[in-house]
Design an enzyme around this catalytic site. Sequence first.
Site, PDB file in Angstrom:
ATOM      1  N   GLU A  11       3.896  21.840  12.983  1.00 20.92           N
ATOM      2  CA  GLU A  11       3.874  22.852  14.039  1.00 20.92           C
ATOM      3  C   GLU A  11       3.555  24.240  13.520  1.00 20.92           C
ATOM      4  O   GLU A  11       3.065  25.080  14.239  1.00 20.92           O
ATOM      5  CB  GLU A  11       5.228  22.866  14.759  1.00 20.92           C
TER       6      GLU A  11
ATOM      7  N   SER B 223       4.759  23.572  27.673  1.00 19.47           N
ATOM      8  CA  SER B 223       3.657  24.536  27.651  1.00 19.47           C
ATOM      9  C   SER B 223       2.355  23.894  28.116  1.00 19.47           C
ATOM     10  O   SER B 223       1.995  22.802  27.669  1.00 19.47           O
ATOM     11  CB  SER B 223       3.470  25.090  26.233  1.00 19.47           C
TER      12      SER B 223
ATOM     13  N   GLY C 281       5.914  16.614  25.503  1.00 22.10           N
ATOM     14  CA  GLY C 281       7.077  16.242  26.296  1.00 22.10           C
ATOM     15  C   GLY C 281       8.281  15.956  25.425  1.00 22.10           C
ATOM     16  O   GLY C 281       8.640  14.784  25.197  1.00 22.10           O
TER      17      GLY C 281
END
Length: 384
Positions: A234, A150, A116
């Site tokens: 990431e 996602s 989020g």
Amino acid sequence: MEFGFTPEDTAFRTEARNWLTAHGGAAQDRRSWERTLGKAGWIGLGWPEPGYGNRTAGLTQQVAWAEEYARSGAPPRSGHIGENLLAPTLIAHGTEEQKARFLPPVAAGEELWCQGYSEPGAGSDLAGVRTTAVREPHGYRITGQKIWTSLAHEADWCFVLARTDPDSRRHHGLSFLLVPMDQPGRIEVRPIRQLTGTSDFNEVFFDGAHARVEHVVGGEGAGWRVAMSLLGFERGVSTLAQQIGFAQELEQVVRTAVRTGAAADPVLRAALVRQWAELRTMRWNALRTLGGDDPGAPSVAKLLWAGWHQRLGELAVRVRGAAATAGPADWSPREPYALDPAQHLFLFSRADTIYGGSDQVQRTIIAERVLGLPREPKGSRGVM
């Protein structure tokens, strides 16, 4: 770094390949597949300690697993956000209680996560987050909206960047909260239909959603530091697995070009050769930067693959000519139809230079944080 595969790595690769061959072809939904992976200990290979139900593996073995997974054609992962983003963040910033609560279910494939971060007015400009988390006696009450989330429609939990200090501005006064998604009436998930017809992205609305006090990671007000740390996790080993998928897509485009005769065009043929050469360059760049501390490496990698993949999508339709614009021969205007692989590649790759940090954001990160160039004037920035 020096990068090479040892005999032990080769044995590990063989084990992974054999296991994927035995299990990866079985028909399973994505959640069941996560549990299958977890039961065998394949989730959390990169975590520093095995004590959560995972096995551990060195960097070269993680690369071997990622590559074999991509080659195997095994089902798409639903648990990568929990495994590769949340878990390293908890290991770096979480309390022992948080790690003991959340890491075992991730390793077992039992709990799925979503992220989020982005909001309608704070996508690339993450410091502009407006979602609020108000402290109450037993936790936080969260109100606001997140977008491009996602797999939110599948997730059990969401890590949410929210403003806990109402008087704060920009990156101050933010906190990193762990929020359960099963809160009917307080959390609403709305799928976003993409050009491809699929809906992996979502809008998420928080209307007084609850988060417990002990589920703030890094302490109240430390959200920006924790969020930036997470973004550093990431990219990495997963980039190499992504490149295996890219190579498979490129191979299919080349085969189509040969079959249709498009490969006889010297301009198009040169473009295909360039795609192949650039993909090899991306692989060696990824291997070179693995395990290093170059702050610009993730941004460089994103810039490289996003543009490359878009160009591949364009080539995928070019080699088919007019046929790429048509639906199946038996299509009825009254019914939707599934895109073929080339059409899906072209349409989905339109977003590659936007999601995960737009090209403009990556260039600004490289300019300011790596090259030390002057920061953009206020008001013109579209960055974090």
